[in-house]
Design an enzyme around this catalytic site. Structure first.
Site, short mmCIF file in Angstrom:
data_model
loop_
_atom_site.label_atom_id
_atom_site.label_comp_id
_atom_site.label_asym_id
_atom_site.label_seq_id
_atom_site.Cartn_x
_atom_site.Cartn_y
_atom_site.Cartn_z
N CYS A 1 25.86 8.67 -6.84
CA CYS A 1 24.72 8.04 -7.04
C CYS A 1 24.75 6.71 -7.39
CB CYS A 1 23.96 8.62 -8.01
SG CYS A 1 23.41 10.41 -7.32
N THR B 1 16.27 11.05 -6.43
CA THR B 1 15.93 9.45 -6.60
C THR B 1 15.63 8.80 -5.56
OG1 THR B 1 18.11 10.09 -8.19
CG2 THR B 1 17.39 7.65 -7.41
N PHE C 1 35.73 12.71 -9.04
CA PHE C 1 35.34 11.46 -9.45
C PHE C 1 35.13 11.44 -10.78
CE2 PHE C 1 30.62 11.36 -10.90
CZ PHE C 1 30.43 12.46 -10.47
N GLU D 1 26.97 15.22 -13.73
CA GLU D 1 27.97 16.20 -13.11
C GLU D 1 28.93 16.51 -14.33
OE1 GLU D 1 29.05 16.09 -8.97
OE2 GLU D 1 27.35 15.18 -8.60
#
Ligand code: NAD
Ligand code: UGA
Length: 462
Positions: free
Chosen positions: A279, A135, A341, A168
């Protein structure tokens, strides 16, 4: 190696991380006619990709790696020879937020990216298609092209943008059935030809109508915007969760009512302790930096507020704990259910649990962390500050002797635990702070817990 002659195409990916590994494994799995090699400067990572214990946990990943590794999927540290040997080179190196100099804390750190451009330039001795998988800020392809054409004896390089949208925990599913594959190119003859070559690869398993093409700058920018929009939804619902707590409205009921409007849609409306992951924050900061760079300060402020709300949500979670537990956490034992996360990953980058743990330690609490997949990464995240931290895989053992449980990750296993047994093993009064709203709050209250969900009235025995 003589067998390489048999392959229809030779594809290389530079960067064997969360994106490079699974993405290339999927291409190799779906396209046995191509030779796919993934290289990295990190020897340990490559050794793990070549072992039975892959460096990342993703449901279904072991199977697809096993199906192709050694057949047409290879992991290697030999970057130079593989650059020479390949026709298409994906670049999937990390692009974290810069921590130094101009733009520190905001701009993307492009040093790893630039190194790969120079490496390609130095090693290549035939024309190549270079695919941006990382990215990147919009207009990065221009920098890549300038480096690649800085040599007089240059080979011909065509740069494409093909951002990755996998999440993910569902990477294999997302790669196998993507909502869309986006390929951006220059709209020149050679650009369009290169674009078609990449379309042909994905068309081996992705329906053509889901492979969309655009100009290269739209493609680069779309990736940042997609992440910004997703994060914005979470901050929007989280901002309303505070109002719910003040007004006895219930955030799940509000989210359901709002999300049933087909124009709004019902996904990504789960209120939480805050979004994490490597991200969202970095990509929004990147967008904010770009807007400021172009003098669009109002636009920058708008997007920056998405991060501000996320920080606020994490901070107020700890303040709520403190207020509920009689304004002191010193010496108290807090058990964190989950450290990843999100569920189904061992990744802890930017996990809200990292922030919460640090805050709890500042309050002089003791922290017991349990997680089915992330304890290894949790140890790395907290290295040097974990004197008062314990790691325990079994949630029953972890909660024993604790004053409170805080749910940090929405792992499915936490829903099915025997909370009566857990309650009996804890210090009383026992507290549960459900940072993911995944538990049965009424039942927990009836067992005897004081229950603090997100965006709903607390259920307490006081
Ligand atoms: P990562 O840190 O897991 O992997 C990057 C890899 O690149 C590392 O193993 C690193 O050693 C390697 N590397 C760095 N410089 C190198 C060089 N010069 N030569 C060879 N290898 C080099 O990162 P990631 O999570 O896979 O993310 C990669 C990119 O993809 C980022 O730009 C990220 O924003 C983007 N992205 C990530 C996700 C995700 O879910 N993690 C999803 C979509 C897009
Ligand atoms: C996200 C995007 O979903 C991917 O499309 C993108 O490719 C990727 O970022 C990337 O560029 O790295 P990821 O961060 O892996 O994927 O996971 P998400 O499912 O988006 O979750 C991000 C965070 O938001 C997690 O902490 C999750 O728990 C949280 N979240 C998500 C919520 O708090 N509420 C929700 O409703 C959804």
């Amino acid at each position: 190696m003589s067998s390489t002659q048999e392959f229809k195409k030779k594809i290389l990916c530079i960067g064997a991380g969360y994106v490079g590994g699974p993405t290339m494994a999927m291409i190799a799995h779906k396209c046995p006619q191509y030779k796919v090699t993934v290289v990295d400067i990190n020897q340990t990572r490559i050794a793990q990709w070549n072992s039975e214990n892959l460096p990342i946990f993703e449901p279904g990943l072991d199977e697809i790696v096993r199906s192709s590794r050694g057949r047409n999927l290879f992991f290697s540290t030999d970057i130079e020879n593989n650059i020479r040997d390949s026709e298409i080179i994906f670049v999937s190196v990390n692009t974290p937020t810069k921590t130094f100099g101009a733009g520190a804390g905001m701009a993307a750190d492009l040093q790893y990216w630039e190194k790969t451009a120079r490496e390609i330039l130095n090693c290549a001795n035939s024309p190549k298609i270079i695919v941006e998988k990382s990215t990147l800020p919009v207009k990065t392809a221009l920098a890549m092209e300038r480096i690649l054409t800085s040599n007089d004896n240059r080979e011909q390089f065509e740069v494409l943008s093909n951002p990755e949208f996998l999440a993910e925990g569902t990477a294999v599913k997302d790669l196998e059935h993507p909502d869309r594959v986006l390929i951006g190119s220059h709209e020149t003859e050679s650009g369009l030809k290169a674009r078609e070559e990449l379309v042909d690869i994905y068309a081996n398993w992705v329906p053509r109508e889901r492979i969309i093409t655009s100009n290269i700058w739209s493609s680069e920018l779309s990736k940042l915007v997609a992440n910004a929009f997703l994060a914005q939804r979470i901050s929007s619902i989280n901002s309303i969760s505070v109002l719910c707590e003040k007004t006895e409205a219930d955030i799940n009921e509000v989210a359901r009512s709002v999300g049933m409007d087909s124009r709004i849609g019902n996904r990504f409306l789960n209120a939480s302790v805050g979004f994490g992951g490597s991200c969202f924050k970095k990509d929004i900061l990147n967008l904010v930096y770009l807007c400021n760079h172009y003098g669009l300060n109002k636009v920058a402020d708008y997007w920056e507020s998405v991060i501000a709300i996320n920080d606020y949500q994490k901070e107020r979670f700890v303040i709520n704990m403190l207020n509920a537990m009689f304004n002191t956490l010193a010496g108290k034992k807090i058990c964190l259910f989950g450290f990843a996360f999100k569920a189904n990953t061992g990744d802890t980058r930017e996990s809200p649990a990292v922030f919460i743990t640090k805050k709890l330690l500042e309050e002089k609490a003791q922290v017991v962390i349990t997680d089915p997949k992330a304890l290894g990464n949790a140890r790395i995240e907290l290295k040097g500050i974990d004197e008062k931290v314990w790691y325990e895989e079994n949630p029953y053992k972890a909660a024993t002797g604790c004053d409170a449980i805080s749910v940090m990750t929405e792992w499915e296993i936490y829903r099915g635990l025997d909370f009566k047994r857990i309650f009996e093993s804890m210090v009383k009064p026992a507290f549960i702070f459900d940072g993911r709203n995944i538990l049965d709050h009424k039942k927990l209250f009836e067992i005897g817990f004081n229950v603090y969900p997100i965006g709903k009235p607390a259920l307490t025995h006081f």
